[in-house]
Motif scaffolding. Structure first.
Motif, PDB file in Angstrom:
ATOM      1  N   LEU A  31       0.813  -1.100   0.158  1.00 42.77           N
ATOM      2  CA  LEU A  31      -0.157  -0.170  -0.065  1.00 42.77           C
ATOM      3  C   LEU A  31       0.992   1.335   0.071  1.00 42.77           C
ATOM      4  N   PRO A  32       1.921   1.193   0.850  1.00 39.13           N
ATOM      5  CA  PRO A  32       2.747   2.687   0.816  1.00 39.13           C
ATOM      6  C   PRO A  32       3.432   2.967  -0.719  1.00 39.13           C
ATOM      7  N   ARG A  52       0.995   2.629   8.347  1.00 38.07           N
ATOM      8  CA  ARG A  52       0.625   1.816   9.656  1.00 38.07           C
ATOM      9  C   ARG A  52      -0.045   0.455   9.177  1.00 38.07           C
ATOM     10  N   ILE A  53      -0.936   0.383   8.099  1.00 34.14           N
ATOM     11  CA  ILE A  53      -1.487  -1.114   7.767  1.00 34.14           C
ATOM     12  C   ILE A  53      -0.296  -1.852   7.387  1.00 34.14           C
ATOM     13  N   ALA A  54       0.421  -1.256   6.662  1.00 36.11           N
ATOM     14  CA  ALA A  54       1.761  -2.291   5.995  1.00 36.11           C
ATOM     15  C   ALA A  54       2.471  -2.809   7.258  1.00 36.11           C
ATOM     16  N   GLU A  55       2.786  -2.071   8.322  1.00 37.76           N
ATOM     17  CA  GLU A  55       3.474  -2.340   9.585  1.00 37.76           C
ATOM     18  C   GLU A  55       2.705  -3.518  10.592  1.00 37.76           C
ATOM     19  N   ALA A  95       0.480  -5.501   8.867  1.00 37.61           N
ATOM     20  CA  ALA A  95       0.202  -6.611   8.059  1.00 37.61           C
ATOM     21  C   ALA A  95       1.716  -7.405   8.482  1.00 37.61           C
ATOM     22  N   ALA A  96       2.899  -6.609   8.547  1.00 39.14           N
ATOM     23  CA  ALA A  96       3.937  -7.466   8.731  1.00 39.14           C
ATOM     24  C   ALA A  96       4.265  -8.169  10.118  1.00 39.14           C
ATOM     25  N   GLU A  97       3.805  -7.283  11.215  1.00 43.36           N
ATOM     26  CA  GLU A  97       3.477  -7.908  12.428  1.00 43.36           C
ATOM     27  C   GLU A  97       2.471  -9.295  12.179  1.00 43.36           C
ATOM     28  N   LEU A  98       1.554  -9.012  11.527  1.00 38.38           N
ATOM     29  CA  LEU A  98       0.574 -10.117  11.634  1.00 38.38           C
ATOM     30  C   LEU A  98       1.545 -11.448  10.952  1.00 38.38           C
ATOM     31  N   GLU A  99       1.991 -11.155   9.634  1.00 35.03           N
ATOM     32  CA  GLU A  99       2.924 -12.027   9.138  1.00 35.03           C
ATOM     33  C   GLU A  99       3.765 -12.840   9.992  1.00 35.03           C
ATOM     34  N   ALA A 100       4.429 -12.053  10.993  1.00 34.32           N
ATOM     35  CA  ALA A 100       5.506 -12.314  11.656  1.00 34.32           C
ATOM     36  C   ALA A 100       5.004 -13.467  12.580  1.00 34.32           C
ATOM     37  N   ASN A 101       3.720 -12.992  13.115  1.00 37.45           N
ATOM     38  CA  ASN A 101       3.201 -13.626  14.331  1.00 37.45           C
ATOM     39  C   ASN A 101       2.367 -14.937  13.982  1.00 37.45           C
ATOM     40  N   LYS A 102       2.022 -15.074  12.758  1.00 36.16           N
ATOM     41  CA  LYS A 102       1.133 -15.888  12.184  1.00 36.16           C
ATOM     42  C   LYS A 102       1.776 -17.409  12.109  1.00 36.16           C
ATOM     43  N   PRO A 103       1.231 -18.506  12.230  1.00 34.85           N
ATOM     44  CA  PRO A 103       2.036 -19.631  12.204  1.00 34.85           C
ATOM     45  C   PRO A 103       2.181 -19.903  10.667  1.00 34.85           C
ATOM     46  N   ALA A 104       3.696 -20.555  10.663  1.00 37.49           N
ATOM     47  CA  ALA A 104       4.216 -20.588   8.996  1.00 37.49           C
ATOM     48  C   ALA A 104       3.184 -21.450   8.340  1.00 37.49           C
ATOM     49  N   GLU A 105       2.632 -22.310   8.892  1.00 39.66           N
ATOM     50  CA  GLU A 105       1.792 -23.402   8.112  1.00 39.66           C
ATOM     51  C   GLU A 105       0.418 -22.524   7.729  1.00 39.66           C
TER      52      GLU A 105
END
Length: 170
Positions: free
Chosen positions: A55-56, A142-145, A147-157
Motif C-alpha cells: 500500500l505505501p 500503519r497498515i503495512a506495519e 500486516a508485517a507484524e501479523l505475518e511475523a506472528n502467524k504460524p508458518a503453516e
C-alpha cells in the motif's frame, strides 16, 4: 461509514467429534468443509497481507500522478489518471476493510472530479488533495506495519502455499 477500521476476524467452525462409525460418516463432509474454509481463510489472509504491504508504494505512485497533474493543469489525462487510480484504491481498500484509508482515497477522487470541472488552472482544491494524500500515506504505512507484524506472528503453516490457487496469488 466508520472513521476507524474494525478488525477483520475470520471464524472457522469447530470440527465435529465422531463417536460412532455413523457419526464419523456424517462428520466427514463437515471436516472437509472446515478444511476448505480454513484454506480459504488462509488464502484471504495471504492476499490481504500482500496488498497491505504494498500500500505505501501505491500511495507513492498516486503522489507522482498528483504531482504530474498539478504541473500540467492543461493535461486532463493526468487528472483523469489521478481520479482512476484513487477510485481503484477506494474499492480495493474498502474490500479489505481499510475504511479510513478508503475515505482518504474517496476525497482525492472527488476533488479530482471537481478540479476537472473547474475552469481555474490554479485550483485551491489541490491543498485538500495534498492533505488527503499525506493522511493516506500515514495510514498506508500503519497498515503495512500491522500486516508485517501479523505475518511475523502467524504460524508458518497458515501462510504456506496450499496448492495451485496459492501459487497463482503469490
Amino acid at each position: 461509514r466508520r472513521a476507524e477500521e474494525a478488525p477483520v476476524t475470520l471464524v472457522m467452525p469447530a470440527p465435529v467429534e465422531a463417536s460412532s462409525p455413523e457419526s464419523a460418516k456424517a462428520a466427514a463432509p463437515n471436516a472437509e468443509a472446515a478444511e476448505k474454509l480454513k484454506q480459504f481463510q488462509n488464502l484471504f489472509l495471504v492476499v490481504k497481507i500482500k496488498y497491505a504491504r504494498g500500500l505505501p508504494q501505491k500511495v507513492e505512485e498516486l503522489g507522482r500522478d498528483i504531482s504530474a497533474a498539478k504541473d500540467q493543469p492543461e493535461e486532463m489525462e493526468a487528472l483523469e489518471q489521478v481520479r482512476q487510480f484513487s477510485h481503484k484504491l477506494v474499492g480495493t481498500a474498502g474490500s479489505y476493510g481499510y475504511e479510513k484509508f478508503a475515505m482518504q482515497m474517496r476525497t482525492i477522487e472527488q476533488f479530482a472530479i471537481e478540479i476537472s470541472k473547474s475552469e481555474s488552472g490554479n485550483d485551491e482544491r489541490w491543498s485538500v488533495i495534498d492533505e488527503s494524500l499525506r493522511l493516506a500515506m500515514a495510514d498506508a504505512e500503519r497498515i503495512a506495519e500491522e500486516a508485517a507484524e501479523l505475518e511475523a506472528n502467524k504460524p508458518a503453516e497458515d501462510l504456506r502455499p496450499m496448492g495451485p490457487v496459492f501459487a497463482r496469488v503469490l
